[in-house]
Design an enzyme around this catalytic site. Structure first.
Site, mmCIF file in Angstrom:
data_model
loop_
_atom_site.group_PDB
_atom_site.id
_atom_site.type_symbol
_atom_site.label_atom_id
_atom_site.label_comp_id
_atom_site.label_asym_id
_atom_site.label_seq_id
_atom_site.Cartn_x
_atom_site.Cartn_y
_atom_site.Cartn_z
ATOM 1 N N SER A 8 -31.060 50.908 -59.252
ATOM 2 C CA SER A 8 -30.496 50.189 -60.389
ATOM 3 C C SER A 8 -29.142 50.790 -60.738
ATOM 4 O O SER A 8 -29.051 51.970 -61.100
ATOM 5 C CB SER A 8 -31.429 50.311 -61.600
ATOM 6 O OG SER A 8 -30.726 49.905 -62.756
ATOM 7 N N HIS A 32 -30.370 46.547 -57.745
ATOM 8 C CA HIS A 32 -30.839 45.988 -59.013
ATOM 9 C C HIS A 32 -29.696 46.064 -60.032
ATOM 10 O O HIS A 32 -29.101 47.124 -60.241
ATOM 11 C CB HIS A 32 -32.049 46.795 -59.486
ATOM 12 C CG HIS A 32 -32.724 46.251 -60.690
ATOM 13 N ND1 HIS A 32 -33.634 45.213 -60.642
ATOM 14 C CD2 HIS A 32 -32.643 46.611 -61.996
ATOM 15 C CE1 HIS A 32 -34.077 44.956 -61.865
ATOM 16 N NE2 HIS A 32 -33.498 45.791 -62.709
ATOM 17 N N ASP A 34 -28.651 45.319 -63.915
ATOM 18 C CA ASP A 34 -29.171 45.101 -65.263
ATOM 19 C C ASP A 34 -28.111 44.502 -66.174
ATOM 20 O O ASP A 34 -27.076 45.114 -66.423
ATOM 21 C CB ASP A 34 -29.633 46.438 -65.860
ATOM 22 C CG ASP A 34 -30.921 46.913 -65.234
ATOM 23 O OD1 ASP A 34 -31.878 46.130 -65.181
ATOM 24 O OD2 ASP A 34 -30.965 48.077 -64.789
ATOM 25 N N MET A 36 -27.298 43.258 -69.932
ATOM 26 C CA MET A 36 -27.774 43.425 -71.320
ATOM 27 C C MET A 36 -26.726 42.907 -72.292
ATOM 28 O O MET A 36 -25.534 43.130 -72.093
ATOM 29 C CB MET A 36 -27.998 44.909 -71.593
ATOM 30 C CG MET A 36 -28.961 45.561 -70.632
ATOM 31 S SD MET A 36 -29.047 47.330 -70.934
ATOM 32 C CE MET A 36 -30.343 47.785 -69.789
ATOM 33 N N HIS A 65 -31.236 41.253 -63.152
ATOM 34 C CA HIS A 65 -32.244 41.270 -64.225
ATOM 35 C C HIS A 65 -31.547 40.930 -65.535
ATOM 36 O O HIS A 65 -30.777 41.733 -66.066
ATOM 37 C CB HIS A 65 -32.863 42.683 -64.232
ATOM 38 C CG HIS A 65 -33.837 42.935 -65.344
ATOM 39 N ND1 HIS A 65 -34.282 44.196 -65.653
ATOM 40 C CD2 HIS A 65 -34.453 42.099 -66.214
ATOM 41 C CE1 HIS A 65 -35.131 44.129 -66.665
ATOM 42 N NE2 HIS A 65 -35.244 42.873 -67.028
ATOM 43 N N MET A 67 -31.345 40.594 -69.276
ATOM 44 C CA MET A 67 -31.917 40.998 -70.569
ATOM 45 C C MET A 67 -30.999 40.454 -71.653
ATOM 46 O O MET A 67 -30.284 41.198 -72.332
ATOM 47 C CB MET A 67 -32.024 42.533 -70.635
ATOM 48 C CG MET A 67 -33.143 43.090 -69.772
ATOM 49 S SD MET A 67 -32.954 44.853 -69.445
ATOM 50 C CE MET A 67 -31.868 44.775 -68.030
ATOM 51 N N MET A 135 -41.969 45.486 -66.309
ATOM 52 C CA MET A 135 -41.208 46.552 -66.973
ATOM 53 C C MET A 135 -42.173 47.709 -67.235
ATOM 54 O O MET A 135 -43.220 47.522 -67.865
ATOM 55 C CB MET A 135 -40.619 46.073 -68.306
ATOM 56 C CG MET A 135 -39.450 45.104 -68.194
ATOM 57 S SD MET A 135 -38.171 45.562 -67.026
ATOM 58 C CE MET A 135 -37.626 47.150 -67.676
ATOM 59 N N GLY A 140 -33.739 48.252 -71.980
ATOM 60 C CA GLY A 140 -32.549 48.566 -72.768
ATOM 61 C C GLY A 140 -31.795 49.786 -72.268
ATOM 62 O O GLY A 140 -30.573 49.835 -72.360
ATOM 63 N N PHE A 141 -32.527 50.743 -71.754
ATOM 64 C CA PHE A 141 -31.877 51.989 -71.346
ATOM 65 C C PHE A 141 -32.505 52.544 -70.068
ATOM 66 O O PHE A 141 -33.716 52.393 -69.856
ATOM 67 C CB PHE A 141 -31.996 53.045 -72.457
ATOM 68 C CG PHE A 141 -31.337 52.609 -73.725
ATOM 69 C CD1 PHE A 141 -29.978 52.822 -73.938
ATOM 70 C CD2 PHE A 141 -32.063 51.934 -74.706
ATOM 71 C CE1 PHE A 141 -29.356 52.375 -75.101
ATOM 72 C CE2 PHE A 141 -31.462 51.487 -75.874
ATOM 73 C CZ PHE A 141 -30.101 51.710 -76.077
ATOM 74 N N GLY A 142 -31.665 53.218 -69.288
ATOM 75 C CA GLY A 142 -32.187 53.968 -68.155
ATOM 76 C C GLY A 142 -32.710 55.310 -68.637
ATOM 77 O O GLY A 142 -32.535 55.683 -69.808
ATOM 78 N N GLY A 143 -33.372 56.021 -67.764
ATOM 79 C CA GLY A 143 -33.772 57.394 -68.055
ATOM 80 C C GLY A 143 -34.962 57.558 -68.988
ATOM 81 O O GLY A 143 -35.208 58.654 -69.483
ATOM 82 N N ASP A 173 -40.038 48.306 -62.674
ATOM 83 C CA ASP A 173 -38.722 48.751 -63.129
ATOM 84 C C ASP A 173 -38.866 49.634 -64.366
ATOM 85 O O ASP A 173 -39.326 49.177 -65.413
ATOM 86 C CB ASP A 173 -37.907 47.486 -63.464
ATOM 87 C CG ASP A 173 -36.501 47.755 -63.970
ATOM 88 O OD1 ASP A 173 -36.042 48.899 -63.888
ATOM 89 O OD2 ASP A 173 -35.874 46.783 -64.436
ATOM 90 N N GLY A 174 -38.438 50.896 -64.225
ATOM 91 C CA GLY A 174 -38.402 51.795 -65.378
ATOM 92 C C GLY A 174 -39.165 53.079 -65.120
ATOM 93 O O GLY A 174 -40.378 53.052 -64.899
ATOM 94 N N GLY A 175 -38.441 54.187 -65.114
ATOM 95 C CA GLY A 175 -39.080 55.492 -64.965
ATOM 96 C C GLY A 175 -39.655 55.752 -63.582
ATOM 97 O O GLY A 175 -40.543 56.595 -63.429
ATOM 98 N N GLY A 195 -33.310 53.802 -61.178
ATOM 99 C CA GLY A 195 -31.940 54.028 -61.630
ATOM 100 C C GLY A 195 -31.586 55.497 -61.617
ATOM 101 O O GLY A 195 -30.982 56.010 -60.671
ATOM 102 N N SER A 196 -32.019 56.199 -62.662
ATOM 103 C CA SER A 196 -31.666 57.629 -62.798
ATOM 104 C C SER A 196 -32.121 58.451 -61.600
ATOM 105 O O SER A 196 -31.407 59.354 -61.161
ATOM 106 C CB SER A 196 -32.329 58.216 -64.043
ATOM 107 O OG SER A 196 -32.175 57.346 -65.122
HETATM 108 C C1 DX5 Z 1 -34.108 49.156 -68.220
HETATM 109 C C2 DX5 Z 1 -33.592 48.569 -66.931
HETATM 110 C C3 DX5 Z 1 -33.898 49.387 -65.739
HETATM 111 C C4 DX5 Z 1 -33.250 50.746 -65.719
HETATM 112 C C5 DX5 Z 1 -34.132 51.663 -64.948
HETATM 113 O O1 DX5 Z 1 -33.863 48.257 -69.235
HETATM 114 O O2 DX5 Z 1 -34.136 47.288 -66.716
HETATM 115 O O3 DX5 Z 1 -33.566 48.683 -64.535
HETATM 116 O O4 DX5 Z 1 -31.977 50.730 -65.133
HETATM 117 O O5 DX5 Z 1 -33.649 52.940 -65.092
HETATM 118 P P1 DX5 Z 1 -34.542 54.231 -64.793
HETATM 119 O O6 DX5 Z 1 -34.953 54.138 -63.339
HETATM 120 O O7 DX5 Z 1 -33.619 55.357 -65.058
HETATM 121 O O8 DX5 Z 1 -35.715 54.169 -65.704
HETATM 122 ZN ZN ZN Z 2 -33.864 46.267 -64.733
#
Ligand code: DX5
Ligand code: ZN
Length: 218
Positions: A8, A32, A34, A36, A65, A67, A135, A140-143, A173-175, A195-196
């Site tokens: 991501s 991917h 994102d 927003m 994606h 959002m 999800m 909303g946020f990575g990490g 997607d996420g974590g 992502g992270s």
């Molecule tokens: C969150 C995004 C994710 C995000 C994942 O709203 O949809 O795609 O980038 O980031 P990580 O892998 O760091 O959780």
């Molecule tokens: Zn995403």
């Protein structure tokens, strides 16, 4: 079942985006993206112009994606910009007109649901989509930390999709990390978004390989 890794770009260095995408290219299957709007989620990211720029520098499948509160207004611009797939949130209401509009562009049709939304909310659309995105954090946020309760929904969807012989891919997607990727894969995920764990790693390509190897040992 597929076995795909989707970095991501939300966690990438946007000033070096082309170079970072090239770095991860040999270790991943999709990219991917994102989007927003500061309304549907409390953060702002990127728009069609960035997808257009990415399209010029990579042949990777651009997995977008959305959002945003008004996806109907942005399906055409993102498709024209070169998205290979668009994914919309079921929390906005009846997704059918959006799914049809994405399908009309001949690209991959995705539906996504939040950790707190039950599988029942997406179940009626399983035969009409190419990708179901889970999800595993609140968007909303990575990490953020992986929400493990999502694994039960994923396993239930895997059983449903296999039982019905549907072609829909299950994406999460996420974590996602080398620790959580294997748990998602074991529950039946086809596509792991990270992502992270990829872009904040000292060796981004090695991170892609590591998540894949941990999740789907051969
Ligand atoms: C969150 C995004 C994710 C995000 C994942 O709203 O949809 O795609 O980038 O980031 P990580 O892998 O760091 O959780
Ligand atoms: Zn995403």
């Amino acid at each position: 079942m597929s076995r795909k890794i989707a970095p991501s770009i939300l966690a990438a260095d946007f000033a070096r985006l082309g170079a970072e995408v090239e770095t991860v290219r040999p270790g991943c299957d999709l990219l991917h993206v994102d989007v927003m709007d500061g309304h549907f989620v409390p953060n702002l990211s990127i728009g069609p112009a960035v997808v257009e720029s990415l399209r010029r520098v990579t042949d990777l499948h651009l997995d977008v994606h959305l959002m945003i509160d008004n996806p109907a207004e942005f399906i055409d611009p993102f498709a024209s910009a070169g998205a290979d797939g668009l994914t919309v949130h079921v929390e906005l209401g009846d997704p059918r007109p959006l799914l049809d509009r994405i399908r009309a562009h001949g690209i991959s049709v995705g539906l996504v649901f939040n950790p707190g939304t039950p599988l029942d909310a997406v179940e009626p659309y399983l035969a009409e989509i190419d990708v179901l995105l889970f999800m595993s954090v609140n968007p909303g946020f990575g990490g953020q930390a992986f929400i493990p309760e999502v694994l039960d929904k994923l396993a239930a969807a895997r059983a449903l999709v296999d039982e019905r012989g549907l072609a829909v891919e299950l994406e999460i997607d996420g974590g996602i990390t080398v620790e959580t990727g294997p748990r998602a894969a074991a529950a039946g995920a086809d596509i792991l978004v990270a992502g992270s764990a990829v872009f904040r790693a000292p060796d981004q390509l090695a991170a892609c390989h590591a998540i894949r190897a941990a999740s789907w040992p051969t």
